[in-house]
Design a protein around this motif. Structure first.
Motif, PDB file in Angstrom:
ATOM      1  N   GLU A 557       0.826  -1.199   0.000  1.00 27.93           N
ATOM      2  CA  GLU A 557       0.000   0.000   0.000  1.00 27.93           C
ATOM      3  C   GLU A 557       0.868   1.261   0.000  1.00 27.93           C
ATOM      4  N   ARG A 558       1.960   1.232   0.759  1.00 27.43           N
ATOM      5  CA  ARG A 558       2.863   2.384   0.764  1.00 27.43           C
ATOM      6  C   ARG A 558       3.508   2.587  -0.605  1.00 27.43           C
ATOM      7  N   ALA A 559       3.947   1.485  -1.220  1.00 24.39           N
ATOM      8  CA  ALA A 559       4.553   1.604  -2.548  1.00 24.39           C
ATOM      9  C   ALA A 559       3.556   2.159  -3.561  1.00 24.39           C
ATOM     10  N   LYS A 560       2.294   1.720  -3.444  1.00 17.61           N
ATOM     11  CA  LYS A 560       1.261   2.220  -4.346  1.00 17.61           C
ATOM     12  C   LYS A 560       1.059   3.720  -4.159  1.00 17.61           C
ATOM     13  N   ARG A 561       1.023   4.156  -2.905  1.00 16.47           N
ATOM     14  CA  ARG A 561       0.850   5.588  -2.641  1.00 16.47           C
ATOM     15  C   ARG A 561       2.048   6.396  -3.121  1.00 16.47           C
ATOM     16  N   GLU A 562       3.270   5.840  -2.947  1.00 13.85           N
ATOM     17  CA  GLU A 562       4.464   6.542  -3.425  1.00 13.85           C
ATOM     18  C   GLU A 562       4.440   6.691  -4.941  1.00 13.85           C
TER      19      GLU A 562
END
Length: 592
Positions: A557-562
């Protein structure tokens, strides 16, 4: 003949300074010792003596007697009539009105009063006194550290003090606090112990505002949310009583002993209905009884707390009811579990919807979060736990074990992330979930005795009832009583994160359990001890694997947001480059 001695001296000798000079010693007296007096005394050896240069002072304390104030009121229904006119007689009233209307000054007085009244009406229509001129301004929140202080103490006026087992704030004014006093230890009440409970006015802590006199000590006490004059109380002998503060200290209605509970009523509260006369109660006899307070001859409905369906009832110690969920309520039991009831279920077997087990002792308090009703807290043994209604296997948040028993707990009415716990050593724990989730953010020593009950109001006050009969008002600062910026979504994110984590752990445990059942069901050839040992070593811990999956999902999820943020930045950079190129072209065109 008067004898006079005249001293003659020159005027120059008056006021002259003294002139001291050295001279040899001169013997004034020589006292010879008498050996005969030595027999009257005893020699003390060694001889110690203490001297102090400073003055000796004595300290005294004086406390003046407290002045007790008493409030009295008058119910004014009819007034302004002459002495010879009875307002209850229509003929006399009509005769007096006709006499006044025929008076010569009547028309002039009405005319003069009418002008001022018309002026006020026109002014009221011209100005909106309820208009808010500063809608866009944001409330300036305090960034202070969480603090709390004791502001008042209400003491049991009886010589034999009793624990304050239950409290309830007045639903309208919030200036009055009803407190129930009872000794819950079996056969530990001293002879001559009073049965009275009291209603206190927080502005007058020296004397109670009104006394409530039951036939048995009150264990629980609750105001009617729709009528501030009516209270419902659960007694130690199992009876339910209704009090009207306008009709004295005795109850106006009491349930018969043969139709009531067989054990003390630990909680009795009103339900959210149109009439405001429906209530229900719980007791350690394992019954939940529903009542119509207009007729307490017998309960309207009866529910048995028997989750195991073996006929052995679980004793109810705590009761939770949320007005926004009128068909559901929860019961904290002596067996350390929270039982969820669904009142509208058709089948009696389906009325117990779920059971949440997690405590090592009785659950003394259960309460839903007023901002997120799906989540609730339970208090028991040495800890506080927060549950999600969808996850039955385990709580989503829990605090570390305290050194003393955790006796009571409740949520704040003004902040969704703040809750309170009371311990048996007199300590009040104030939790701020935005700061810490494993222990209290602030601990305050409220009393030398254990805290038996907690009740916050809709402002910044928390009432703490102790085992010694003292009710202490604790005032919270703005950091603990004022809603913080974006607090609701932040608390919701914490609850959702912990709920998803628990669901992942529970689903993995179910998979492992199912796989073990399948393995045990299928016949396998006998294996050597070495092969079995290697197979056990290859097995993966399900909890560790579930946690790994949980954190992997968070990383994704963090990678997607980044990635999304990088795309936005690239789009902004491209827009800026296009604007710069357009400006350069405009400059070149202007120059040409």
């Amino acid at each position: 003949m008067e004898i006079v001695h005249v001293y003659q001296r020159k005027r120059a000798d008056f006021g002259r300074m003294c002139n001291f000079s050295d001279r040899p010693a001169h013997l004034l007296a020589d006292i010879v010792p008498e050996p005969a007096l030595r027999d009257d005394y005893m020699e003390r050896s060694p001889c110690d003596s203490v001297t102090q240069v400073g003055k000796e002072f004595s300290e005294h304390e004086v406390n003046t007697e407290t002045v007790q104030y008493e409030t009295r009121g008058i119910n004014h229904k009819e007034g302004g009539w002459a002495k010879d006119v009875d307002p209850n007689e229509p003929e006399q009233v009509e005769r007096f009105r006709k006499k006044v209307e025929k008076d010569e000054n009547y028309s002039t007085q009405i005319t003069s009063v009418g002008g001022s009244v018309m002026h006020c009406l026109l002014q009221n229509n011209a100005i909106d006194i309820y208009e808010d001129y500063f809608d866009d301004t944001e409330t300036k929140l305090s960034s202070d550290q969480p603090e709390a202080k004791r502001v008042n103490v209400f003491r049991d006026p009886n010589e034999i003090t009793r624990p304050a087992t239950s409290m309830s704030w007045h639903p309208d004014s919030g200036q009055k606090l009803a407190v129930a006093y009872s000794v819950l230890d079996f056969q530990k009440a001293a002879p001559g112990t009073s049965f009275d409970s009291y209603i206190w006015d927080i502005e007058q802590p020296t004397a109670h505002d009104q006394a409530l006199t039951p036939s048995s000590p009150l264990v629980s006490l609750e105001y009617n949310p729709k009528d501030g004059h009516i209270l419902i109380g659960g007694q130690y002998n199992g009876q339910i009583g209704i009090w009207d503060t306008r009709k004295g200290s005795r109850p106006i209605e009491v349930s018969p002993i043969e139709k009531s509970h067989r054990d003390p009523v630990y909680r009795a509260t009103y339900m959210n209905t149109k009439s405001g006369t429906d209530a229900f109660s719980c007791s350690t006899d394992g019954q939940v009884l529903f009542w119509d307070v207009r007729k307490l001859a017998e309960p309207v409905e009866q529910l048995l707390c028997d989750p195991t369906k073996t006929g052995r009832l679980w004793g109810a110690v705590a009761l939770e009811y949320e007005s926004t969920m009128p068909t559901k309520f929860q019961v904290g039991t002596e067996q350390g579990a929270v039982v969820l009831f669904n009142k509208k279920a058709k089948d009696p077997a389906d009325k117990i919807a779920a059971t949440y087990e997690g405590h090592h002792g009785p659950v003394y308090s259960v309460e839903r979060n007023p901002f997120f009703p799906k989540y609730f807290m339970s208090v028991g043994d040495w800890s506080m736990r927060i549950w999600c209604e969808d996850v039955r296997e385990s709580s989503i948040l829990w605090g570390e074990y305290y050194k003393a028993y955790c006796m009571t707990g409740c949520w704040s009415r003004t902040r969704p992330g703040v809750c309170f716990t009371g311990f048996s050593d007199g300590n009040l724990g104030i939790w701020d979930l935005l700061c810490k989730t494993n222990k209290a953010s602030l601990n305050l020593q409220v009393s030398d005795d254990g805290i038996e009950s907690l009740k916050p109001n809709d402002g910044n006050l928390v009432a703490c009832g102790s085992r010694g009969g003292q009710v202490t008002l604790v005032e919270l600062n703005d950091a603990l009583s004022t809603m913080q910026p974006n607090e609701k979504p932040r608390v919701a994110a914490i609850f959702d994160r912990e709920t998803s984590r628990e669901k992942a752990v529970v689903s993995r445990l179910r998979e492992v359990t199912l796989s073990k059942r399948v393995r045990s069901a299928s016949a396998k050839p006998p294996q050597s001890a070495g092969s079995q040992h290697n197979e056990d070593e290859d097995e993966i811990d399900p909890i560790a694997e579930a946690e790994k999956l949980f954190w992997d999902s968070i990383k994704q999820e963090r990678a997607k947001r980044e990635k999304e943020e990088n795309k936005k930045k690239e789009a902004e950079m491209n827009n800026k480059e296009a604007e710069n190129k357009a400006k350069e072209q405009e400059k070149q065109e202007n120059a040409s």
